[in-house]
Design an enzyme around this catalytic site. Structure first.
Site, short mmCIF file in Angstrom:
data_model
loop_
_atom_site.label_atom_id
_atom_site.label_comp_id
_atom_site.label_asym_id
_atom_site.label_seq_id
_atom_site.Cartn_x
_atom_site.Cartn_y
_atom_site.Cartn_z
N TYR A 54 1.19 -0.99 -0.42
CA TYR A 54 0.03 0.09 0.31
C TYR A 54 0.84 1.57 -0.08
O TYR A 54 1.70 1.99 1.12
CB TYR A 54 -0.81 0.13 1.13
CG TYR A 54 -1.74 -1.16 1.25
CD1 TYR A 54 -1.84 -2.00 0.53
CD2 TYR A 54 -2.79 -1.32 2.35
CE1 TYR A 54 -2.67 -3.06 0.65
CE2 TYR A 54 -4.04 -2.16 2.75
CZ TYR A 54 -4.07 -3.09 1.52
OH TYR A 54 -4.86 -4.36 1.99
N HIS A 112 0.25 -12.35 1.65
CA HIS A 112 -1.00 -10.93 0.86
C HIS A 112 -1.88 -11.68 -0.16
O HIS A 112 -3.39 -12.22 0.12
CB HIS A 112 -0.47 -10.31 0.36
CG HIS A 112 -1.76 -9.21 0.44
ND1 HIS A 112 -1.19 -7.53 0.61
CD2 HIS A 112 -2.40 -8.72 0.19
CE1 HIS A 112 -1.82 -7.16 0.51
NE2 HIS A 112 -2.92 -7.51 -0.32
N1 LIG Z 1 -5.65 -9.04 1.87
C1 LIG Z 1 -6.12 -7.97 0.43
O1 LIG Z 1 -5.58 -8.64 -0.54
C2 LIG Z 1 -7.15 -6.95 0.41
C3 LIG Z 1 -7.45 -7.00 -1.20
C4 LIG Z 1 -8.45 -5.49 -0.78
C5 LIG Z 1 -8.35 -4.61 0.46
N2 LIG Z 1 -8.25 -4.87 1.59
C6 LIG Z 1 -8.20 -4.81 3.41
O2 LIG Z 1 -9.47 -4.21 3.18
C7 LIG Z 1 -10.10 -2.74 3.51
C8 LIG Z 1 -11.76 -2.81 3.16
O3 LIG Z 1 -11.34 -3.00 1.51
P1 LIG Z 1 -11.23 -1.60 0.58
O4 LIG Z 1 -11.28 -0.12 0.85
O5 LIG Z 1 -11.10 -2.63 -0.91
O6 LIG Z 1 -13.02 -1.78 -0.15
P2 LIG Z 1 -14.72 -0.86 1.93
O7 LIG Z 1 -13.91 -0.89 2.91
O8 LIG Z 1 -15.49 -1.90 1.16
O9 LIG Z 1 -14.95 0.10 0.93
C9 LIG Z 1 -13.62 1.30 1.13
C10 LIG Z 1 -15.29 2.33 0.53
O10 LIG Z 1 -16.43 2.57 0.91
C11 LIG Z 1 -16.14 4.02 1.19
N3 LIG Z 1 -17.08 4.89 2.33
C12 LIG Z 1 -16.68 4.21 4.11
N4 LIG Z 1 -17.41 4.22 4.76
C13 LIG Z 1 -18.35 4.70 3.62
C14 LIG Z 1 -19.53 5.45 4.32
N5 LIG Z 1 -19.71 5.47 5.82
N6 LIG Z 1 -20.44 5.91 3.70
C15 LIG Z 1 -20.44 5.86 2.84
N7 LIG Z 1 -18.88 5.41 2.26
C16 LIG Z 1 -18.13 5.28 2.52
C17 LIG Z 1 -14.45 4.63 1.83
O11 LIG Z 1 -14.86 6.12 0.85
P3 LIG Z 1 -14.04 7.05 2.30
O12 LIG Z 1 -12.53 6.78 2.07
O13 LIG Z 1 -14.09 8.58 1.56
O14 LIG Z 1 -14.25 7.29 3.53
C18 LIG Z 1 -14.21 3.93 0.79
O15 LIG Z 1 -14.36 4.92 -0.14
C19 LIG Z 1 -8.70 -2.42 2.70
O16 LIG Z 1 -8.78 -0.55 2.76
C20 LIG Z 1 -7.38 -2.63 2.66
O17 LIG Z 1 -6.84 -2.54 3.83
C21 LIG Z 1 -7.03 -6.20 1.36
#
Ligand SMILES: NC(=O)c1ccc[n+]([C@@H]2O[C@H](COP(=O)([O-])OP(=O)(O)OC[C@H]3O[C@@H](n4cnc5c(N)ncnc54)[C@H](OP(=O)(O)O)[C@@H]3O)[C@@H](O)[C@H]2O)c1
Length: 266
Positions: A54, A112
């Site tokens: 990241y 990962h």
């Molecule tokens: N292990 C892996 O391979 C892997 C893969 C993908 C992700 N991850 C981890 O999982 C975490 C979460 O997944 P993700 O970031 O892909 O997606 P997510 O958590 O499903 O969605 C994130 C999005 O939702 C928005 N959001 C959050 N709260 C909100 C609210 N109350 N109202 C409206 N929109 C809202 C955020 O906007 P804002 O930022 O503007 O608040 C962001 O654009 C990642 O950040 C990462 O740490 C791990």
């Protein structure tokens, strides 16, 4: 709820996009992200997920800047990219992540993604040696299906594989078929990534309609659905969004509404 020998919150916070993207740092919003991470801590969030990939490590620097003074209270999760799974590479990656985070030990360090080119036993040996040396406290995996998880568990000699971080949301319910039941029996914690469907839940009218009965939003319904099976790690970077995430905790969808969600998103 306990993870890696610490009491943790039912939801954590993701950091993908904070401090840059795929191996590329971006320093332009550092203050905003550090504020958001501290606010999440102040509001009781105790699990923070980052990775060496990241922002090419800058996300870890921001997590460290925001949270290292509270390290006794939080579980910081970081991850090693699949091109670093050979013994020496993995050790180097973990040491570099610990340095960027500025913590004594990384609480939970995950592979990962699997890499079929590297025997899992070699990576697990490196993780176990890192635990012995105190560089990390616990080890786990990410994006491992049941078969790979079993292989990783079978390769472990001294320590347990404590978590598998996988995509899990109302839109992505595959883990419910095999992985979640297996992990429950084996005592492996499921960490749910992209639990908001990468933001899709915010615009979900079906979930919003269900939420009305409880005085909850679509986002809160989407996360509440995941709580019995996992620790979701939504990513949010504003106070308002973080406040909304916290409203997912402390109540439960009725069995009928859980069923309705399952029928809608098969
Ligand atoms: N292990 C892996 O391979 C892997 C893969 C993908 C992700 N991850 C981890 O999982 C975490 C979460 O997944 P993700 O970031 O892909 O997606 P997510 O958590 O499903 O969605 C994130 C999005 O939702 C928005 N959001 C959050 N709260 C909100 C609210 N109350 N109202 C409206 N929109 C809202 C955020 O906007 P804002 O930022 O503007 O608040 C962001 O654009 C990642 O950040 C990462 O740490 C791990």
């Amino acid at each position: 709820m306990r993870l890696c020998d610490k009491e943790v919150s039912p939801i954590g916070l993701g950091t993908w996009g904070m401090g840059g993207g795929f191996w590329t740092p971006d320093y332009s919003n550092d203050e905003r992200y550090v504020r958001a991470l501290r606010y999440a801590y102040e509001r009781g969030i105790r699990v923070f997920d980052t990775a060496e990939m990241y922002g090419g490590g800058h996300s870890e620097e921001l997590v460290g800047q925001a949270l290292r003074e509270f390290q006794e209270d939080v579980v910081i999760v970081s991850k090693v990219w699949p091109n670093h799974l050979r013994y020496d590479d993995l050790v180097r990656s973990a040491e570099a992540s610990r340095r960027r985070l500025g913590v004594r030990s990384i609480d939970l360090y995950l592979i990962h993604w699997p890499n079929p080119e590297v025997p899992i036993g070699e990576s697990i040996r490196a993780l176990e040696d890192l635990i012995d040396r105190g560089v990390i406290r616990c080890m786990g995996v990410s994006n491992f299906d049941v078969r790979l998880l079993q292989e990783a568990m079978g390769a472990a000699r001294k320590y347990e594989v404590v978590a598998d971080e996988v995509e899990y949301s109302v839109y992505h319910r595959e883990p419910e078929a095999e992985l979640i039941p297996f992990a429950r029996r084996a005592g492996v914690t499921i960490i749910a990534y992209s639990p908001l469907g990468r933001g899709q839940a915010a615009r979900d009218r079906f979930l919003a309609e269900i939420g009305r009965k409880y005085g909850k939003t679509a986002i809160q319904v989407a996360l509440n659905y995941l709580l019995p099976n996992s620790i979701p790690i939504p990513k949010a970077s504003t106070k308002e969004h973080i406040d909304e995430l916290l409203g997912a905790v402390g109540w439960a969808l009725s069995p009928e509404d859980v069923e309705a969600i399952r029928r809608r998103y098969r």
